[in-house]
Design an enzyme around this catalytic site. Structure first.
Site, mmCIF file in Angstrom:
data_model
loop_
_atom_site.group_PDB
_atom_site.id
_atom_site.type_symbol
_atom_site.label_atom_id
_atom_site.label_comp_id
_atom_site.label_asym_id
_atom_site.label_seq_id
_atom_site.Cartn_x
_atom_site.Cartn_y
_atom_site.Cartn_z
ATOM 1 C CE LYS A 127 -0.165 0.363 1.147
ATOM 2 N NZ LYS A 127 -0.463 -0.140 -0.176
HETATM 3 N N1 GLU Z 1 0.279 1.523 -3.385
HETATM 4 C C1 GLU Z 1 -0.130 0.694 -4.471
HETATM 5 C C2 GLU Z 1 -0.997 -0.461 -4.005
HETATM 6 O O1 GLU Z 1 -1.603 -0.390 -2.964
HETATM 7 C C3 GLU Z 1 1.018 0.237 -5.337
HETATM 8 C C4 GLU Z 1 2.143 -0.451 -4.644
HETATM 9 C C5 GLU Z 1 3.352 -0.648 -5.542
HETATM 10 O O2 GLU Z 1 3.320 -0.287 -6.703
HETATM 11 O O3 GLU Z 1 4.323 -1.169 -5.015
HETATM 12 O O4 GLU Z 1 -1.164 -1.433 -4.686
#
Ligand code: GLU
Length: 431
Positions: free
Chosen positions: A122
């Protein structure tokens, strides 16, 4: 019960009993709790309590008026034992090292619960995107991409949208990365517009999975969907898509909210008529006949409460007045560790984020496959595959819930940690 639980050596050790203050505190508290209830190797739990790598960068940006700002950006790569790092990029003033670590940990569990060949990551930039023009957002995105270019890539770490970012942001990431590499590389990022290799159905996917899991959980607790009342906090992509699908499937959505408060009607709202944050920002209460506060919404006597806004909204203080029979987490980390325990004591089941909103990263996986194979899937195929993958994950978690007699969150951790443990054992420790 595991006999070899681990004391996690982290900077936030000791905060577990108090109100979790950051997603890192909360994620570590959850991991530590799961380790008490599930038999997983001590080494694996300790390994998973530390991110592999934390990248911190300075992102200089020139504003439209010629002035400059320096922003801080992060990319945390938590674990890649099952495949490349995967997770969103967020633009929000509260983005920090601690927040990114916690959110990256949740991505590792989420990908493992869904059995996707990805690890967890992240990142983001500490900035309020509302204060930036479109051209400023583009410059910020291109420069941030350049700063993390060496550590991302289609087989290394694949970013995606999160709070404050969207498909356009991902198109800029793809373009900035591709320009430097000298070739078009759509698989470096997911959540792009379909015209540049994005997947049909990706934008609505997190909300769709929340709706699917709500439907399955209601069925498990023998509440017919057609008689269920639902309150949704947060009306961005997750909240709005979940509310609209549940309405289509016959449920009664009685309240939906944004930062200004909630539109409320105990006979049922039409979620299709209420603009989502992506359609018209902060317009949920604009045409509402009855407006209540966000705290009022959390306290509604409904069958299902879906917190789909930000993290840490269900705290020891706010859960006091929760009257819902079931909570399905749409946001990442909406329930603090103490709140989780209070809800468990009150017998209110909480279906965790790492299962409920996992449709986003699951369709990201489909998008990545489409990019690599240079062949796109129809919306119909995406919808079918997502339905089937969500049901498979639900079944795995339901089985763990029943077999171990643990909460839904611990059951999801059991599924994820067992898969991660098996991968760690198979790969061994190098050198
Ligand atoms: N930001 C989204 C989550 O928290 C998707 C992450 C992604 O698709 O890699 O799951």
């Amino acid at each position: 019960m595991s006999s070899d639980t681990v004391d996690m050596a982290t900077p936030d050790e000791g905060k577990v009993e108090s109100e979790a203050t950051t997603p890192q505190d909360n994620a570590l508290a959850q991991l530590s709790r799961a380790a008490e209830e599930i038999e997983v190797s001590e080494y694996v739990i300790e390994r998973l309590s530390h991110p592999h790598k934390v990248h911190e960068v300075t992102v200089p940006m020139k504003h439209d008026d010629g002035s400059h700002s320096m922003y801080t950006g992060y990319r945390v790569q938590h674990n890649a034992v099952r495949g490349p790092y995967k997770g969103g990029i967020r633009y929000h003033p509260e983005v920090s090292r601690e927040e990114s670590i916690g959110l990256a940990m949740w991505m590792t569990w989420k990908c493992a619960v869904m059995d996707l060949p990805f690890g967890g990551a992240k990142g983001g930039v500490a900035v309020d995107p509302k204060t930036l023009s479109e051209t400023e957002r583009e410059r910020l995105t291109r420069r941030f991409t350049e700063e993390i270019r060496d550590v991302i890539g289609p087989t290394k770490d694949i970013p995606a949208p999160d709070m404050g970012t969207n498909p356009q942001t991902m198109a800029w990431v793809m373009d900035a990365y591709s320009m430097q590499e000298g070739e078009t590389i759509p698989g470096v990022v997911t959540g792009k517009p379909p015209v540049v290799g994005g997947s049909e159905g990706r934008e609505g996917a997190p909300g769709r999975s929340v709706a699917i899991i709500t439907r399955e959980a209601l069925d498990y607790y023998e509440t017919p969907l057609e008689s269920a009342t639902i309150a949704v906090q947060g009306y961005g992509s997750v909240g709005a898509n979940a509310a609209r699908l549940l309405d289509d499937w016959g449920a009664t959505v009685v309240a939906v909210s944004d930062v200004n408060g909630a539109a409320y009607d105990d006979t049922g709202l039409d979620p299709h008529e209420i603009p989502s944050h992506d359609e018209v920002p902060e317009a949920v209460t604009r045409d509402a006949e009855t407006v209540i506060t966000n705290d009022d919404l959390l306290g509604l006597d409904v069958d299902v409460l879906i917190p789909a806004a930000i993290s840490n909204v269900l705290t020891a203080e706010t859960v006091e007045y929760v009257q819902a029979d079931l909570i399905v987490e749409g946001a990442n980390g909406p329930t603090s560790a103490p709140a989780d325990e209070l809800l468990e004591a009150r017998g209110i089941p909480v279906i965790p984020d790492i299962l409920a909103n996992a449709g986003g990263v699951t369709v990201s996986y489909y998008e990545w496959l489409q990019d690599i194979n240079r062949r796109s899937w129809s919306l119909d195929r995406v919808t079918r595959e997502l339905e089937s993958d969500m049901l498979e994950a639900w079944e795995a978690v339901r089985e763990a819930h029943e077999t171990h007699g643990v909460t839904w969150r611990i059951a999801a951790y059991a599924v994820a940690l067992k898969r991660l443990e098996a991968a760690h054992e198979a790969r061994g420790l190098w050198p």
